[in-house]
Write a protein that holds these residues in place. Structure first.
Motif, short mmCIF file in Angstrom:
data_model
loop_
_atom_site.label_atom_id
_atom_site.label_comp_id
_atom_site.label_asym_id
_atom_site.label_seq_id
_atom_site.Cartn_x
_atom_site.Cartn_y
_atom_site.Cartn_z
N ALA A 1 0.91 -1.33 -0.08
CA ALA A 1 0.18 0.05 0.10
C ALA A 1 0.99 1.19 0.01
CB ALA A 1 -1.16 -0.06 1.16
N LEU A 2 1.84 1.18 0.78
CA LEU A 2 2.74 2.52 0.76
C LEU A 2 3.42 2.67 -0.62
CD1 LEU A 2 4.44 1.76 4.44
CD2 LEU A 2 3.41 3.84 3.87
N ALA A 3 3.99 1.58 -1.01
CA ALA A 3 4.66 1.66 -2.43
C ALA A 3 3.69 2.03 -3.44
CB ALA A 3 5.13 0.27 -2.77
N THR A 4 2.71 1.81 -3.50
CA THR A 4 1.44 2.25 -4.37
C THR A 4 1.16 3.17 -4.31
OG1 THR A 4 0.47 -0.17 -4.53
CG2 THR A 4 -0.97 1.66 -5.21
N THR A 5 0.98 3.96 -3.13
CA THR A 5 0.86 5.27 -2.75
C THR A 5 2.01 6.22 -3.32
OG1 THR A 5 -0.37 5.02 -0.78
CG2 THR A 5 0.56 7.18 -1.04
N ALA A 6 3.20 5.86 -3.08
CA ALA A 6 4.37 6.55 -3.60
C ALA A 6 4.23 6.73 -5.19
CB ALA A 6 5.57 5.86 -3.26
N LYS A 7 3.95 5.32 -5.77
CA LYS A 7 4.06 5.27 -7.31
C LYS A 7 3.14 6.32 -7.88
CE LYS A 7 4.80 1.69 -10.80
NZ LYS A 7 4.72 0.16 -10.94
N GLU A 8 1.98 6.51 -7.02
CA GLU A 8 0.90 7.29 -7.79
C GLU A 8 1.00 8.53 -7.48
OE1 GLU A 8 -2.80 5.52 -6.24
OE2 GLU A 8 -2.46 3.67 -7.44
N GLY A 9 2.34 8.90 -6.94
CA GLY A 9 2.59 10.40 -6.81
C GLY A 9 2.74 10.98 -5.27
N GLY A 10 2.58 9.87 -4.51
CA GLY A 10 2.64 10.30 -3.11
C GLY A 10 1.57 10.86 -2.29
N GLY A 11 1.61 10.78 -0.99
CA GLY A 11 0.77 11.28 -0.20
C GLY A 11 0.59 10.75 1.09
N PHE A 12 -0.51 10.77 1.84
CA PHE A 12 -1.14 10.28 3.01
C PHE A 12 -1.44 8.93 2.81
CE2 PHE A 12 -1.52 14.74 4.32
CZ PHE A 12 -0.74 14.77 5.71
N ILE A 13 -1.05 8.03 3.83
CA ILE A 13 -1.66 6.77 4.10
C ILE A 13 -1.57 6.55 5.38
CG2 ILE A 13 0.82 5.70 3.62
CD1 ILE A 13 -0.50 3.21 2.66
N VAL A 14 -2.63 5.62 5.98
CA VAL A 14 -2.81 5.40 7.48
C VAL A 14 -2.73 3.58 7.53
CG1 VAL A 14 -4.32 5.17 9.46
CG2 VAL A 14 -4.26 7.22 8.13
N PHE A 15 -1.80 3.26 8.57
CA PHE A 15 -1.78 1.68 8.46
C PHE A 15 -1.45 1.27 9.98
CE2 PHE A 15 2.39 4.01 7.41
CZ PHE A 15 3.06 3.22 8.03
N ILE A 16 -1.16 0.29 10.29
CA ILE A 16 -0.73 -0.38 11.34
C ILE A 16 0.42 -0.82 11.59
CG2 ILE A 16 -1.49 -2.10 13.12
CD1 ILE A 16 -4.44 -1.93 12.15
N TRP A 17 1.23 -0.44 12.52
CA TRP A 17 2.89 -0.82 12.55
C TRP A 17 3.13 -0.75 14.03
CZ3 TRP A 17 5.17 -2.05 8.42
CH2 TRP A 17 6.61 -2.42 8.32
N PRO A 18 3.90 -1.94 14.57
CA PRO A 18 4.52 -2.01 15.62
C PRO A 18 5.18 -0.72 16.02
CG PRO A 18 5.67 -3.44 14.26
CD PRO A 18 4.41 -2.84 13.47
N ASN A 19 5.08 -0.19 17.57
CA ASN A 19 5.65 0.81 17.89
C ASN A 19 6.84 0.39 19.06
OD1 ASN A 19 6.85 3.09 19.36
ND2 ASN A 19 4.68 3.90 19.76
N PRO A 20 8.22 0.50 18.24
CA PRO A 20 9.15 -0.01 19.02
C PRO A 20 9.65 0.63 20.49
CG PRO A 20 10.08 1.26 17.26
CD PRO A 20 8.59 1.24 17.04
#
Length: 331
Positions: A274-293
């Protein structure tokens, strides 16, 4: 009830006109910086805290209204685009615990539909996530969604999606409600609230540096823990090729060269894709779930911002929702 709602929005309008007059007692508590020094809240912090407190109060009032008036009357009120709970872009939506839409002033055609598989423009399963947070007691969430306009909301118009700060609560047996404000509305001026604005600037600076200094120098700087792209807030840049191969990261040098394209989170969202696709389409915001170290790798919502560098790779950064709200929402 109507007087309370009108008073709430009058308060919001005064805040928008007089951001510098926000009361000190409504501010976030003094926080401690990474160096151990106490940092007093800024005017922007106080403003954001007031907006978040208003959103929470608005939701609590809606729950009280539902308890006092009954489910049917409450759903009619929440679903009315001219009703007492719909004002200046603020509105309430309601779902049952199976993710069937019960009320929405701007999506009447979707009422009665099961939306458990609905995702935002980047693949975040907002309804299931909101349901789970509400059933756990409620709290803040974040996602991408269009602003309502005179013609309603067009969920198919992906170009209009923007980051929102939401709040969800259980409303009664078997159902829950939610609402939200644009993330940009947490700032008294142009742009986004503190840490989010800093994150965007970091990404923009990284992309500009790569274009001026070249790929090799940029990736070396991104991967340098003491480099210019690890800032005082602990935010940093990461870099990937479009096929999901990590090529730059200050905290995960051992992962550089690994392909993470197929990574799936707890809700089945393919984060890196999803991040790569967002960047490939020109960039911008994306919300996702990720572990907080910094919090024992607990799963948290994260607001990301990415930009393409060239046809080979892209870069991005992110801010955990808890950094914006000052509290953790269990998922």
């Amino acid at each position: 009830m109507k007087c309370w709602i009108m008073g709430l929005f009058l308060c919001m309008m005064v805040m928008l006109a007089c951001a510098g007059c926000v009361a000190e007692e409504s501010a976030k508590p003094v926080v401690e910086s990474p160096g151990g020094e106490h940092t007093p809240p800024t005017e922007e912090d106080r403003y954001a805290a007031m907006v978040m407190a208003t959103l929470e109060s608005y939701m609590q009032d809606a729950v009280s209204y539902a308890a006092g008036s009954g489910k049917d009357e409450a759903l009619a009120a929440f679903g009315d685009p001219l009703g007492e709970y719909t004002h200046d872009g603020w509105y309430i939506y309601a779902y049952d615990n199976d993710c069937v839409l019960l009320a929405h002033p701007y999506e009447p055609g979707s009422v009665g539909l099961n939306r458990s598989d609905w995702t935002d423009s980047r693949g975040l399963p907002v309804i299931r996530m909101g349901r789970d947070v509400a059933l756990a007691g409620g709290g803040f969430i974040t996602y991408l969604y269009p602003k309502p306009s005179g013609g309603g909301i067009d969920e198919a118009a992906y170009a209009t999606y923007e980051p929102k700060l939401g709040y969800v609560l259980p409303a009664g047996e078997g159902w829950w409600i939610g609402s939200g404000v644009a993330l940009a509305d947490l700032s008294p001026g142009e742009g986004y609230p503190g840490v989010v604005g800093d994150m965007i600037t970091l990404v923009e600076d990284g992309a500009a540096y790569a274009l001026s200094e070249g790929d090799e120098a940029a990736l070396a700087e991104i991967s340098d823990l003491s480099g210019r792209f690890v800032n005082a807030n602990g935010h940093y840049l990461y870099a990937y090729t479009y096929d999901g191969t990590l090529i730059g990261h200050p905290y995960l040098p051992e992962k550089i060269g690994s392909n993470l394209y197929d990574r799936v989170d707890m809700y089945g969202m393919r984060n890196i894709e999803a991040l790569a696709t967002t960047a490939k389409e020109g960039g911008g915001f994306i919300v996702f779930i990720w572990p907080n170290p910094d919090e024992g790798n607990r799963e948290e919502l994260k607001i990301g911002y990415v930009l393409p560098v060239n046809d080979e790779w892209w870069l991005g950064s992110g801010v955990y929702l808890s950094e914006v709200t000052g509290e953790y929402t269990p998922l």
